[in-house]
Design an enzyme around this catalytic site. Structure first.
Site, PDB file in Angstrom:
ATOM      1  NE  ARG A 192      60.606  16.429 -39.032  1.00 28.41           N
ATOM      2  CZ  ARG A 192      61.471  16.164 -40.005  1.00 28.41           C
ATOM      3  NH1 ARG A 192      61.461  15.000 -40.614  1.00 28.41           N
ATOM      4  NH2 ARG A 192      62.361  17.056 -40.357  1.00 28.41           N
ATOM      5  CG  ASP A 198      63.328  18.755 -43.207  1.00 26.91           C
ATOM      6  OD1 ASP A 198      63.301  17.922 -42.288  1.00 26.91           O
ATOM      7  OD2 ASP A 198      64.372  19.075 -43.804  1.00 26.91           O
ATOM      8  CB  THR A 241      46.901   9.099 -45.575  1.00 28.02           C
ATOM      9  OG1 THR A 241      47.558   8.617 -44.411  1.00 28.02           O
ATOM     10  CG2 THR A 241      45.714   9.957 -45.170  1.00 28.02           C
ATOM     11  CB  THR A 282      66.094  19.389 -40.055  1.00 26.33           C
ATOM     12  OG1 THR A 282      66.109  19.857 -41.398  1.00 26.33           O
ATOM     13  CG2 THR A 282      66.045  17.883 -40.058  1.00 26.33           C
ATOM     14  CD  GLN A 321      47.650  18.285  -2.341  1.00 28.94           C
ATOM     15  OE1 GLN A 321      48.419  17.379  -2.048  1.00 28.94           O
ATOM     16  NE2 GLN A 321      47.789  19.517  -1.933  1.00 28.94           N
ATOM     17  CD  GLU A 360      53.327  13.670 -42.164  1.00 22.51           C
ATOM     18  OE1 GLU A 360      52.366  13.716 -42.931  1.00 22.51           O
ATOM     19  OE2 GLU A 360      54.273  14.473 -42.225  1.00 22.51           O
TER      20      GLU A 360
END
Lengths: 263, 382
Positions: free
Chosen positions: B243, B240, B158, B313, B279, B363
């Site tokens: 994310r 970690d 990126t 994590t 509905q 990621e």
């Protein structure tokens, strides 16, 4: 130049409005209050003058309940040097003259050369306070102004757009000016300045002090009787058509038969 | 008791991001998507307002925000354009290894000048041979007296075509697997950096992505982050941290899809009434709002965990995985509610589905997130 900006927190534009339980006011419960667009333009004007006139200071002042703090912090984040909250009576106040008296009284101990404000508040649009403060202080005031610039050794020049054309004015200081909205593309506060504004001190003049200074003038002279939302509008009717002639024909028929605007 | 309200400070940060997203990003989102234009003027303005280096402490010129504050901002930005948001927050990912593994001297040397001007950085971990298998990376670091020589190829980078700083992961000894990986700071103008062409992507088309080839790029020892064996750990700890904002990014896309679909359902009429009164549509909208709210709460919870100093994590893996799956599902249903119009490029919903798709992949793919989630979960029972 000592520049004082008078600001008022108003409900943010996406708020869903409702009346308070006593039916007299807008219910402020759960409503977010922000700096009004007119006041943003006034703060922007103050900052432009400060950048133009070395040694200038911008002081934001707001009269009202505790939510004034948020509007004052927004002004600090934009670049105001100081902020003062003038507390309103605990039962609230709808009286613009009481607001003007409280502000004028506070200005007896705050230095100012120029008072700026929105030409009217972003919520009730009354447009009384800036002019009334000026009257109480005995200084000239001007409304619906744009583009204030320094002129001569100690004066200001500004413009006033009217239906007929644009007027150019000059004035001496001190004076009070109510500004138009959005003509000066107000800046956006930067993230670090927003964080700093959270920790900035806000001076407070509490209501008992204000009331004492105002003496017999401390009671509101007007009170809002009722607050209600406008009746919901009935739905629009879309006309489907192939040609303009067909659209016009259908419109005339609807105006005649359904809206009955002409026989 | 949990507390779900935001502080006044958090609300003002969110207001700033919302204003920027709606006045600067949203008006150009469709155009940049269509022409795959990298709107540098918007990224420059994001930097000027302090919306770019969110995780960098203020002492190094960043915004110094915690995880939850970052998430509030990222969701607002992504509501306007997922692709622009990816490019805006790529610096957070690329600079995190320096924050985690850098010495105070390295931080002042590399972060301070970087943050004092508009610059983009890129995180270079993924390779053509694999992204999720980071311990098996092929880019080599060869020791040459006081220097290292880096050779290899990184892909899907990126901001690669525009970056002036890279954090690069390379192995000193592939046989050591994760223990052989080291992390390096590489300036964008280092001799031997070859930037590939801008990739033509399905979504996130306002962001720019390329390969970065390293041809005998020489870096000094003080450009190594941590020890020679610390690179893998730095990479994992970086992810970690980053994310959770991807969970917020996905939530922003999902919220945009829900808002468009709900508004449209009140306008569009079939069988003589607005489709919101059928509905079949109500059930879709109910499922969509459930997914959006759950995605946001999981993201906030992961951010809250990280802000309390825990690794988070498990929480961040759950949040990223759930929110990105939710974003794709909600965008898909939004298109279904729009019907044929939803499939047309003149309407904004199909872009949301294309943008949402990437959040399941980058990621750490959602497959890896589930492996991480299961591993962390089973650890609690073992």
């Amino acid at each position: 130049m000592e520049i004082v900006v008078l600001i008022k927190p108003v409900p943010e534009s996406e708020t869903r409005l409702r009346a308070s339980p006593d039916g007299r006011r807008l219910d402020s419960e759960g409503v977010r209050f922000v700096l009004a667009g007119y006041d943003e333009s006034a703060v922007e004007q103050a900052l432009l003058l400060k950048e133009n006139v070395p040694g200038s200071k911008v002081h934001a002042i707001s009269f009202g309940p505790a939510r004034c703090g948020e509007a004052l912090r927004a002004a600090i984040a934009l670049g105001a040097d100081a902020a003062t909250w003038i507390e309103a009576p605990p039962e609230g106040s709808d009286d613009p003259i009481l607001a003007a008296r409280a502000l004028a009284s506070a200005l007896s101990s705050i230095p100012y050369d120029l008072l700026l404000g929105g030409k009217h508040a972003g919520d009730d649009e009354e447009g009384i306070v800036v002019g009334a403060v000026a009257e109480l202080l005995g200084i000239p005031s001007f409304g619906s102004v744009t583009d204030v610039r320094p002129a001569g050794p100690s004066g200001l020049a500004f413009q006033r757009p009217t239906e007929a054309g644009i007027e150019s004015w000059e004035t001496s200081l001190p004076c009070a000016i109510g500004l138009q909205q959005a003509w000066n593309d107000p800046r956006t506060a930067k993230l670090p300045n927003i964080l700093r504004s959270r920790k900035a001190p806000i001076a407070k003049v509490d209501w008992p002090t204000v009331a004492k200074a105002l003496g017999s003038e401390s009671s509101p002279r007007s009170l809002s009787e009722e607050f209600r939302l406008p009746a919901p509008r009935s739905g629009a009717k879309m006309i489907e058509f192939q040609t303009p002639e067909e659209a016009a024909e259908k419109l005339v028929r609807l105006l005649r038969e359904e809206a009955k605007v002409f026989p | 008791m949990p507390e779900f309200s935001l502080t006044a400070e958090q609300e003002s940060l969110r207001d700033l991001a919302r204003k920027f997203a709606r006045t600067e990003m949203a008006p150009k989102a469709a155009e940049c998507d269509k022409s795959a234009r990298f709107p540098e003027e918007i990224y420059r303005k994001a930097w000027e307002l302090g919306l770019m280096n969110l995780n960098v402490p203020t002492e190094y010129g960043g915004s110094g925000l915690g995880a939850l504050d970052q998430c509030l901002i990222v969701e607002e930005l992504a509501y306007a354009c997922g692709g622009m948001t990816t490019s805006i927050i790529a610096n957070c990912l690329a600079l995190e290894p320096i924050l985690l593994g850098g010495s105070p001297a390295q931080k002042s040397r590399w972060l301070t000048p970087f943050c004092s001007e508009y610059h983009l950085a890129s995180f270079c971990l993924t390779e053509p041979g694999g992204g999720s298998d980071a311990a098996g990376l092929k880019t080599r670091a060869r020791k040459d007296s006081e220097e290292y020589v880096l050779s290899g190829e990184k892909c899907f980078i990126t901001n690669g075509p525009h970056a002036s700083l890279f954090t690069v992961f390379a192995t000193l000894d592939p046989s050591l697997r994760s223990k052989g990986v080291a992390a390096f700071i590489v300036p964008g103008d280092a001799p031997g950096i070859v930037r590939g062409k801008d990739e033509d992507k399905m979504g996130h088309r306002a962001s720019s992505t390329s390969t970065i080839r390293l041809e005998e790029v020489r870096v000094s020892r003080d450009q190594r982050l941590g020890g020679e064996h610390d690179g893998f750990s730095i990479a994992m700890r970086t992810l970690d941290q980053t994310r959770t904002p991807i969970g917020a990014l996905a939530t922003g896309i999902a919220q945009a899809a829900l808002d468009l679909a709900a508004r449209y359902s009140l306008e569009r009429k079939t069988f003589g009434k607005p489709i919101s009164e059928h509905q079949a549509i109500q059930i879709k909208l109910a499922n969509m709002v459930q997914a959006v709210r759950a995605a946001r709460l999981l993201t906030w919870h992961a951010a809250w965990t990280i802000d309390r100093g825990q690794p988070g994590t498990l929480e961040s893996s759950i949040a990223k995985c759930y929110a990105s799956d939710a974003a794709l599902r909600v965008a898909d249903e939004a298109i279904q509610i729009f019907g044929g119009y939803g499939y047309m490029r003149d309407y904004p919903v199909e872009k949301l589905m294309r943008d949402a798709k990437l959040t399941q992949i980058y990621e750490g793919s959602n497959e890896i997130q589930r492996i991480v989630t299961a591993r962390e979960l089973l650890r609690q029972y073992g």
